[in-house]
Design a protein around this motif. Structure first.
Motif, PDB file in Angstrom:
ATOM      1  N   GLY A 254       0.758  -1.124   0.425  1.00 49.97           N
ATOM      2  CA  GLY A 254      -0.044   0.269  -0.456  1.00 49.97           C
ATOM      3  C   GLY A 254       0.833   1.451   0.016  1.00 49.97           C
ATOM      4  N   ARG A 255       2.672   1.386  -0.355  1.00 48.85           N
ATOM      5  CA  ARG A 255       3.143   2.569   0.112  1.00 48.85           C
ATOM      6  C   ARG A 255       3.584   2.587  -1.247  1.00 48.85           C
ATOM      7  N   GLY A 256       2.284   3.349  -2.462  1.00 48.77           N
ATOM      8  CA  GLY A 256       2.251   3.368  -3.861  1.00 48.77           C
ATOM      9  C   GLY A 256       3.666   4.803  -4.430  1.00 48.77           C
ATOM     10  N   ASP A 257       3.799   5.465  -3.036  1.00 49.85           N
ATOM     11  CA  ASP A 257       4.531   6.814  -3.220  1.00 49.85           C
ATOM     12  C   ASP A 257       5.978   5.935  -2.577  1.00 49.85           C
ATOM     13  N   MET A 258       5.733   5.508  -2.364  1.00 46.97           N
ATOM     14  CA  MET A 258       7.859   4.913  -1.682  1.00 46.97           C
ATOM     15  C   MET A 258       8.192   4.111  -3.262  1.00 46.97           C
ATOM     16  N   ALA A 259       6.964   3.249  -3.997  1.00 48.92           N
ATOM     17  CA  ALA A 259       7.818   2.762  -4.815  1.00 48.92           C
ATOM     18  C   ALA A 259       7.906   4.098  -5.877  1.00 48.92           C
ATOM     19  N   ILE A 260       7.331   4.655  -6.230  1.00 46.09           N
ATOM     20  CA  ILE A 260       7.637   5.524  -7.153  1.00 46.09           C
ATOM     21  C   ILE A 260       8.510   6.016  -7.370  1.00 46.09           C
ATOM     22  N   SER A 261       8.676   6.338  -5.649  1.00 47.35           N
ATOM     23  CA  SER A 261       9.256   7.680  -5.528  1.00 47.35           C
ATOM     24  C   SER A 261      11.096   6.477  -5.479  1.00 47.35           C
ATOM     25  N   ASN A 262      11.006   4.896  -5.340  1.00 43.27           N
ATOM     26  CA  ASN A 262      12.316   4.491  -5.152  1.00 43.27           C
ATOM     27  C   ASN A 262      12.767   4.399  -6.981  1.00 43.27           C
ATOM     28  N   ALA A 263      11.365   4.108  -7.615  1.00 42.93           N
ATOM     29  CA  ALA A 263      11.954   3.410  -8.824  1.00 42.93           C
ATOM     30  C   ALA A 263      12.393   5.396 -10.114  1.00 42.93           C
ATOM     31  N   ILE A 264      12.099   6.256  -9.231  1.00 43.06           N
ATOM     32  CA  ILE A 264      12.426   7.940 -10.125  1.00 43.06           C
ATOM     33  C   ILE A 264      13.730   7.324  -9.306  1.00 43.06           C
ATOM     34  N   GLY A 265      12.672   7.972  -8.039  1.00 45.63           N
ATOM     35  CA  GLY A 265      14.913   7.942  -7.631  1.00 45.63           C
ATOM     36  C   GLY A 265      15.978   6.657  -8.043  1.00 45.63           C
ATOM     37  N   SER A 266      15.150   5.756  -8.110  1.00 43.95           N
ATOM     38  CA  SER A 266      16.898   4.919  -8.679  1.00 43.95           C
ATOM     39  C   SER A 266      17.314   5.569 -10.085  1.00 43.95           C
ATOM     40  N   ASN A 267      16.729   6.181 -10.867  1.00 48.97           N
ATOM     41  CA  ASN A 267      16.650   6.918 -12.057  1.00 48.97           C
ATOM     42  C   ASN A 267      17.528   7.982 -11.918  1.00 48.97           C
ATOM     43  N   ILE A 268      17.565   8.720 -10.427  1.00 47.96           N
ATOM     44  CA  ILE A 268      18.507  10.060 -10.698  1.00 47.96           C
ATOM     45  C   ILE A 268      19.345   9.114 -10.509  1.00 47.96           C
ATOM     46  N   PHE A 269      19.854   8.852  -9.379  1.00 48.81           N
ATOM     47  CA  PHE A 269      20.953   8.035  -9.037  1.00 48.81           C
ATOM     48  C   PHE A 269      21.991   7.604  -9.681  1.00 48.81           C
ATOM     49  N   ASP A 270      21.536   6.589 -10.808  1.00 51.40           N
ATOM     50  CA  ASP A 270      21.590   6.167 -12.025  1.00 51.40           C
ATOM     51  C   ASP A 270      22.432   6.752 -12.840  1.00 51.40           C
ATOM     52  N   ILE A 271      21.193   8.089 -13.014  1.00 49.75           N
ATOM     53  CA  ILE A 271      22.651   8.801 -14.028  1.00 49.75           C
ATOM     54  C   ILE A 271      23.536   9.530 -13.549  1.00 49.75           C
ATOM     55  N   LEU A 272      22.929  10.425 -12.504  1.00 49.02           N
ATOM     56  CA  LEU A 272      23.782  11.349 -11.360  1.00 49.02           C
ATOM     57  C   LEU A 272      25.138  10.910 -11.141  1.00 49.02           C
TER      58      LEU A 272
END
Length: 345
Positions: A254-272
């Motif tokens: 039920g923690r959809g915010d955390m799932a989306i933050s993880n996916a997008i935050g992972s992308n930010i970490f991956d690139i930067l």
């Protein structure tokens, strides 16, 4: 025969990476984030993203350090992983559970994601990355972490509530997974020593990532396929399996915010960080710049930038809701991208 061996080596690495990250690395990071008293979206955008993106970081690191101009594998895996995280993982999460997202952290992550992709496009379009580019990547990530920590004070919002009974009952694990977990259990210390578990995980992820890079280079050479294509597709999906698993787990809770933050935050970490840190290390050792040309990388990066814009518009249209319609659209876009890459081979 060699192609079969390299394929099996990559498959085994993907399986081990998935189990190590899921069963040990993310668990230890969850305990560490609890010690640091991070909110769910902050944990998802920082520590959880760092943990689940560790394979991409080490793949990029070994690809730029290896002699022979193999940077395309590392950059391709980062770009391809970013596409998979945004379109594939968010799409699957949307299919699994309908969620109304908290707009404040989503806007933050999309804003920094756009900046990260713009920096990536600048370097690829220019054909090379300099030490200043690498420094800019890392500086923007530091600013992002500060923003994550302070964002709640600027734009107040609450974590999505969930209770343990919302978690789905897990069925029996496949025999192969149990066997892998038992084997890894002999290597890892007890769960209570979670800082040591974190260190052992890093060492194993680094070793498996090195094997992945070596196997991918030989795989591309035997089939006469550009290394960038292997990075954009095979390595991108394989190294993103931990992101998919961790996002699905928290989404089902039920923690959809955390799932989306993880996916997008992972992308930010991956690139930067996943590109900025390896580039900086390689240029400190070898000097010069990091070459980053290639039509495949440029086009895929433009597709990534367009995907971020499309995702943001989709959220605005749906009023920050993600459901099966969102999932079908995002997954459809990712399938279209894969088919396009295969056809252009």
């Amino acid at each position: 025969m060699p192609i079969v061996l390299y394929s099996l080596a990559m498959l085994l690495c993907f399986i081990l990476l998935a189990r190590i990250v899921d069963q040990f690395f993310v668990v230890s990071l969850d305990r560490i984030s609890s010690d640091l008293k991070l909110s769910s979206d902050a944990a998802g955008a920082t520590l959880m993203a760092v943990g689940s993106s560790a394979p991409e970081l080490f793949v990029a690191l070994f690809s730029v350090l290896k002699q022979g101009d193999h940077e395309a594998i590392g950059i391709g895996s980062i770009v391809g992983s970013a596409l998979f995280n945004l379109l594939g993982i968010v799409g699957v999460v949307a299919l699994v559970r309908k969620t109304v997202l908290t707009w404040q952290p989503v806007i933050r992550d999309i804003l920094f994601y756009l900046i990260a992709v713009a920096l990536l496009l600048w370097g690829i379009f220019d054909g090379s990355f300099s030490m200043w580019d690498a420094a800019a990547f890392l500086c923007v990530y530091v600013i992002y972490v500060v923003a994550v920590v302070r964002w709640r004070k600027i734009f107040p919002y609450k974590d999505m509530e969930f209770t343990p009974d919302e978690q789905p009952e897990s069925g029996e694990e496949p025999a192969a997974s149990n066997m892998v977990d038992k084997m890894l259990g002999f290597i890892f210390p007890k769960a209570e020593k979670y800082y040591l578990v974190f260190f052992v995980s890093i060492v194993l992820i680094a070793g498996l990532s090195w094997v992945l890079v070596e196997s991918a280079i030989h795989f591309a050479y035997i089939l006469d396929i550009p290394e960038a294509i292997i990075g954009l597709t095979v390595l991108a999906v394989g190294t993103s399996v931990p992101d998919l698993i961790s996002s699905l787990i928290v989404a089902k809770q039920g923690r959809g915010d955390m799932a989306i933050s993880n996916a997008i935050g992972s992308n930010i970490f991956d690139i930067l960080v996943g590109l900025g840190l390896p580039f900086m290390i390689a240029m400190f050792i070898y000097g010069g710049t990091i070459e980053a040309g290639g039509q495949n990388l440029l086009e895929s990066s433009f597709i990534l930038f367009a995907s971020v814009i499309a995702f943001a518009l989709l959220l605005l249209i749906k009023r920050w809701k993600i459901n099966w319609v969102t999932g079908v659209v995002l997954l459809g876009l990712y399938v279209f991208y894969l088919v396009r890459e295969i056809v252009l081979l």
